[in-house]
Design a protein around this motif. Structure first.
Motif, PDB file in Angstrom:
ATOM      1  N   GLY A 302       7.119   4.290  -7.336  1.00 35.09           N
ATOM      2  CA  GLY A 302       7.525   5.670  -6.680  1.00 35.09           C
ATOM      3  C   GLY A 302       6.258   6.333  -6.405  1.00 35.09           C
ATOM      4  O   GLY A 302       5.595   6.848  -7.215  1.00 35.09           O
ATOM      5  N   SER A 303       5.856   6.386  -5.122  1.00 33.86           N
ATOM      6  CA  SER A 303       4.586   7.375  -4.576  1.00 33.86           C
ATOM      7  C   SER A 303       4.804   8.680  -4.533  1.00 33.86           C
ATOM      8  O   SER A 303       5.600   9.169  -3.666  1.00 33.86           O
ATOM      9  CB  SER A 303       4.012   6.603  -3.586  1.00 33.86           C
ATOM     10  N   SER A 304       4.235   9.779  -5.492  1.00 38.56           N
ATOM     11  CA  SER A 304       4.779  11.152  -5.241  1.00 38.56           C
ATOM     12  C   SER A 304       3.538  11.969  -4.505  1.00 38.56           C
ATOM     13  O   SER A 304       3.561  12.975  -4.018  1.00 38.56           O
ATOM     14  CB  SER A 304       4.670  11.887  -6.692  1.00 38.56           C
ATOM     15  N   GLY A 305       2.432  11.160  -4.294  1.00 35.23           N
ATOM     16  CA  GLY A 305       1.284  11.776  -3.966  1.00 35.23           C
ATOM     17  C   GLY A 305       0.302  12.431  -4.668  1.00 35.23           C
ATOM     18  O   GLY A 305      -0.390  13.133  -4.531  1.00 35.23           O
ATOM     19  N   LEU A 320      -1.882  -7.823  -9.352  1.00 35.22           N
ATOM     20  CA  LEU A 320      -0.717  -8.609  -8.405  1.00 35.22           C
ATOM     21  C   LEU A 320      -1.161  -8.849  -7.097  1.00 35.22           C
ATOM     22  O   LEU A 320      -0.740  -9.612  -6.503  1.00 35.22           O
ATOM     23  CB  LEU A 320       0.525  -7.989  -8.630  1.00 35.22           C
ATOM     24  N   GLY A 321      -2.279  -7.941  -6.826  1.00 34.75           N
ATOM     25  CA  GLY A 321      -2.666  -8.284  -5.283  1.00 34.75           C
ATOM     26  C   GLY A 321      -1.560  -7.201  -4.302  1.00 34.75           C
ATOM     27  O   GLY A 321      -0.387  -7.078  -4.611  1.00 34.75           O
ATOM     28  N   ALA A 322      -2.225  -6.614  -3.247  1.00 34.22           N
ATOM     29  CA  ALA A 322      -1.602  -5.666  -2.320  1.00 34.22           C
ATOM     30  C   ALA A 322      -0.397  -6.359  -1.680  1.00 34.22           C
ATOM     31  O   ALA A 322       0.646  -5.454  -1.506  1.00 34.22           O
ATOM     32  CB  ALA A 322      -2.673  -5.426  -1.175  1.00 34.22           C
ATOM     33  N   VAL A 326       4.863  -2.482  -3.470  1.00 33.85           N
ATOM     34  CA  VAL A 326       5.313  -1.795  -2.711  1.00 33.85           C
ATOM     35  C   VAL A 326       5.410  -0.307  -3.044  1.00 33.85           C
ATOM     36  O   VAL A 326       5.633  -0.118  -4.333  1.00 33.85           O
ATOM     37  CB  VAL A 326       6.808  -2.143  -2.049  1.00 33.85           C
ATOM     38  N   GLY A 327       5.161   0.805  -2.080  1.00 31.70           N
ATOM     39  CA  GLY A 327       5.051   2.223  -2.610  1.00 31.70           C
ATOM     40  C   GLY A 327       6.405   2.689  -1.889  1.00 31.70           C
ATOM     41  O   GLY A 327       6.799   2.380  -0.994  1.00 31.70           O
ATOM     42  N   ILE A 328       7.069   3.590  -2.598  1.00 31.92           N
ATOM     43  CA  ILE A 328       8.410   4.253  -1.914  1.00 31.92           C
ATOM     44  C   ILE A 328       7.878   5.999  -2.106  1.00 31.92           C
ATOM     45  O   ILE A 328       7.730   6.373  -3.185  1.00 31.92           O
ATOM     46  CB  ILE A 328       9.373   4.041  -2.602  1.00 31.92           C
ATOM     47  N   THR A 329       8.098   6.535  -1.059  1.00 32.23           N
ATOM     48  CA  THR A 329       7.847   7.924  -1.106  1.00 32.23           C
ATOM     49  C   THR A 329       9.178   8.530  -0.886  1.00 32.23           C
ATOM     50  O   THR A 329      10.031   8.109  -0.033  1.00 32.23           O
ATOM     51  CB  THR A 329       6.880   8.506   0.000  1.00 32.23           C
ATOM     52  N   LEU A 350      -5.122   1.010  -0.050  1.00 30.32           N
ATOM     53  CA  LEU A 350      -4.919  -0.078  -0.892  1.00 30.32           C
ATOM     54  C   LEU A 350      -4.192  -1.289   0.159  1.00 30.32           C
ATOM     55  O   LEU A 350      -4.162  -2.495  -0.516  1.00 30.32           O
ATOM     56  CB  LEU A 350      -3.852   0.311  -2.009  1.00 30.32           C
ATOM     57  N   GLY A 351      -3.950  -0.895   1.040  1.00 27.58           N
ATOM     58  CA  GLY A 351      -3.251  -2.117   1.829  1.00 27.58           C
ATOM     59  C   GLY A 351      -1.958  -2.513   1.476  1.00 27.58           C
ATOM     60  O   GLY A 351      -1.436  -3.588   1.611  1.00 27.58           O
ATOM     61  N   VAL A 352      -1.028  -1.322   1.123  1.00 33.23           N
ATOM     62  CA  VAL A 352       0.160  -1.447   0.290  1.00 33.23           C
ATOM     63  C   VAL A 352       1.170  -0.971   1.613  1.00 33.23           C
ATOM     64  O   VAL A 352       0.927   0.163   1.907  1.00 33.23           O
ATOM     65  CB  VAL A 352       0.158  -1.013  -0.931  1.00 33.23           C
ATOM     66  N   PRO A 353       2.217  -1.494   1.746  1.00 34.69           N
ATOM     67  CA  PRO A 353       3.359  -0.985   2.433  1.00 34.69           C
ATOM     68  C   PRO A 353       3.959   0.215   1.687  1.00 34.69           C
ATOM     69  O   PRO A 353       4.196   0.099   0.434  1.00 34.69           O
ATOM     70  CB  PRO A 353       4.402  -1.939   2.644  1.00 34.69           C
TER      71      PRO A 353
END
Length: 565
Positions: A302-305, A320-322, A326-329, A350-353
């Motif tokens: 969970g990406s809060s910023g 684990l590699g980009a 997965v990030g979720i806002t 980061l190259g992460v979705p």
């Protein structure tokens, strides 16, 4: 001359067939190097520590079958001695198992030594399963060299401070030419240097060269860094294996000295890794092995910023590699604009979705339902925690639906004082930064940027004042002292004398300064109370990767329901 192969391997607890296969492969390399002895780590056959697997029906039968596989393999390399660690049955009074070292050669067991000192402190609980071995030294002559054998803790009591028995003194009386110690020594900040100090002092005191072989890899909360080494009485540490990686290396032992097969050894670097780089490598290996051993290829955060989720995402990408992160806002009514925009910048770097799942509607619907059912308005802490719990539910739903490992993002400062929501932001399968204080989270984030030579974690996140964003204008400082004030108090109260001496003195000076007036003294006592009151939260939280000498989890066992004056 004796040739010895130190086999520093990454075993999996309970994978007896897999561990045996790794050992046989290392033995073949040792044989190709014309080694006389290959040394594996403590309980190498089961990996350390199998805990109550030892009590499961059929487990010891499988241990014995796997050991016979090794014995059979040794017949194919008849000149090679194998020093193997494993649990073994014990007849007679006391516990029914012992932690032993066996030496095999050409299909025969030549020697068995049972560990005498069974640790029950910090993360260890060996006396739960094992009976101590007898107070005897075991020495084996190999190619004219008298080789003494010890198991881990047996070599840590040479100053006789923790146990009445000192196996090193008994070993000295047996007059070996060389001591081989097999170990499963988990890693924490300063542990490598502690090993060098203790075994270096024993080597000088008794005039004995020592080869110390450790395991490597992550097992739940613990990470083993390897860092096997050889030490001589006069020269000190003359060889050190790689840290945080498997390493199989053959050394020569001749005239009391360790040498490389083709010449001199390159000695270890005394200062080792800088603290921040140590944290990074320890956490990355811990996550990588935890995910692999639990059957996860991908992780979700969970990406809060904010800084905690940013660092967690960055470390997950390294492990684990980009493509597997997965990030979720999940913005709410109280989220700042930066909550989303800073998350987007981070994930681009980061190259992460980054997936978007707003929670304002879900929170409103729950609030209305609560008020309708209970004729009471949901407000204050109840409303704040609801947002965290909705986010936790979304993340767990994603994990269940797509098979990702959910990484919790709490740091040690917040976990210590309960500044977290049970069943909300504490949800997850593993915590990466739960043994880092908040000030260390900022420092490690800057370190990642510096070592990368570019901005991985956006400067806006590094500059942002910490906030849970669960209420209008909320800041961490509304509920907590500033982290530069809080963290030294936490270090002293939680870790105390387990801190390295400079860090202990710094924390002590900070706390004594606070205690110099009534306001500061009251603050220290308030923090102490917050730590105590929130034990119930920590008991229900995910495991965290241990990087410090005393982490929450198995290394700190306190009752929940207890009176604390």
């Amino acid at each position: 001359m004796l040739r010895i192969t130190a086999a520093q391997l990454n075993y999996t607890i309970g994978d007896l067939a897999g561990n045996a296969a790794r050992m046989i492969e290392a033995a073949r390399k040792a044989s190709a190097d014309q080694a006389d002895l290959v040394v594996f780590s403590e309980m190498s056959l089961t990996a350390y520590y199998p805990a109550d697997l030892l009590e499961e029906e059929g487990f010891m039968d499988r241990v014995e079958a796997a050991f016979e596989t090794l014995v059979a393999a040794s017949r194919q390399m008849p000149a090679l001695h194998w020093a193997i660690g494993l649990p073994a049955r014990h007849e007679g009074a006391g516990k029914k198992l012992r932690n032993v070292l066996r030496v095999i050669r050409g299909g025969e067991v030549l020697l068995e030594y049972a560990k005498q000192l069974l640790p029950t402190y910090n993360v260890f609980d060996e006396r739960r399963h094992f009976e101590p071995g007898p107070d005897v030294a075991r020495v084996l002559r190999i190619r004219g060299v008298q080789v003494g054998l010890l198991i881990c803790e047996d070599g840590w009591n040479d100053e006789a401070q923790d146990y009445a028995v000192n196996p090193f003194a008994r070993m000295r009386d047996a007059a070996p030419d060389l001591v081989v110690s097999i170990n499963a020594s988990p890693s924490s900040i300063g542990k490598r240097e502690q090993r060098h100090q203790i075994f270096g002092a024993a080597s000088r005191r008794h005039g004995l060269p020592i080869l110390y072989v450790n395991q490597v890899g992550g097992h739940d909360q613990l990470v083993y860094d390897g860092a096997s080494f050889a030490v001589e009485p006069q020269a000190g540490v003359v060889y050190e294996a790689q840290r945080f990686a498997e390493n199989v290396r053959t050394l020569r032992f001749e005239d009391g000295r360790f040498l490389a097969l083709g010449g001199a050894l390159h000695p270890s670097v005394p200062e080792g890794l800088p603290a921040l780089e140590f944290y990074r490598q320890q956490i990355v290996l811990g996550l990588r092995d935890y995910a692999r051993r639990c059957g996860f290829r991908q992780a979700v955060v969970g990406s809060s910023g904010g800084i905690d989720s940013a660092l967690t995402l960055a470390l997950a990408v390294e492990a684990l590699g980009a493509e597997n992160v997965v990030g979720i806002t999940m913005p709410s009514h109280f989220s700042s604009e930066g909550s989303v925009s800073d998350s987007e910048a981070l994930c681009r770097n980061l190259g992460v979705p980054l997936k978007h799942h707003a929670i304002a509607g879900m929170v409103s619907q729950f609030t209305q339902g609560f008020e309708s059912a209970f004729t009471a308005e949901l407000h204050g802490v109840g409303l704040e925690n609801l947002q965290a719990r909705v986010r936790g539910t979304v993340l767990m739903a994603y994990s269940n639906s797509f098979g990702h490992l959910l990484l919790t993002t709490g740091n040690k400062s917040e976990i210590s004082v309960g500044y977290c929501t049970l069943y909300g932001d504490t949800n997850g399968g593993l915590g990466l930064i739960g043994d880092l204080y908040k000030t260390e989270v900022f420092a490690l984030s800057r370190h990642l940027n510096e070592t990368a030579g570019r901005e991985i974690i956006p400067q806006a996140i590094l500059d942002k004042e910490p906030s849970a964003e669960l209420a209008p204008g909320q800041k961490d400082a509304d509920s907590l002292p500033p982290y530069p004030v809080l963290d030294p108090v936490l270090k002293l109260l939680i870790e105390g004398r387990r801190l390295a001496e400079p860090e202990y003195q710094q924390a002590l000076a900070s706390v004594e300064s606070l205690r110099a007036d009534a306001t500061g003294k009251a603050l220290v006592e308030r923090i102490r109370g917050m730590i105590a009151r929130n034990e119930y939260k920590r008991r229900q939280s995910p495991p965290i990767i241990r990087v410090r000498a005393r982490a929450f989890g198995s290394g700190r066992q306190l009752p929940i329901a207890a009176h604390r004056p």
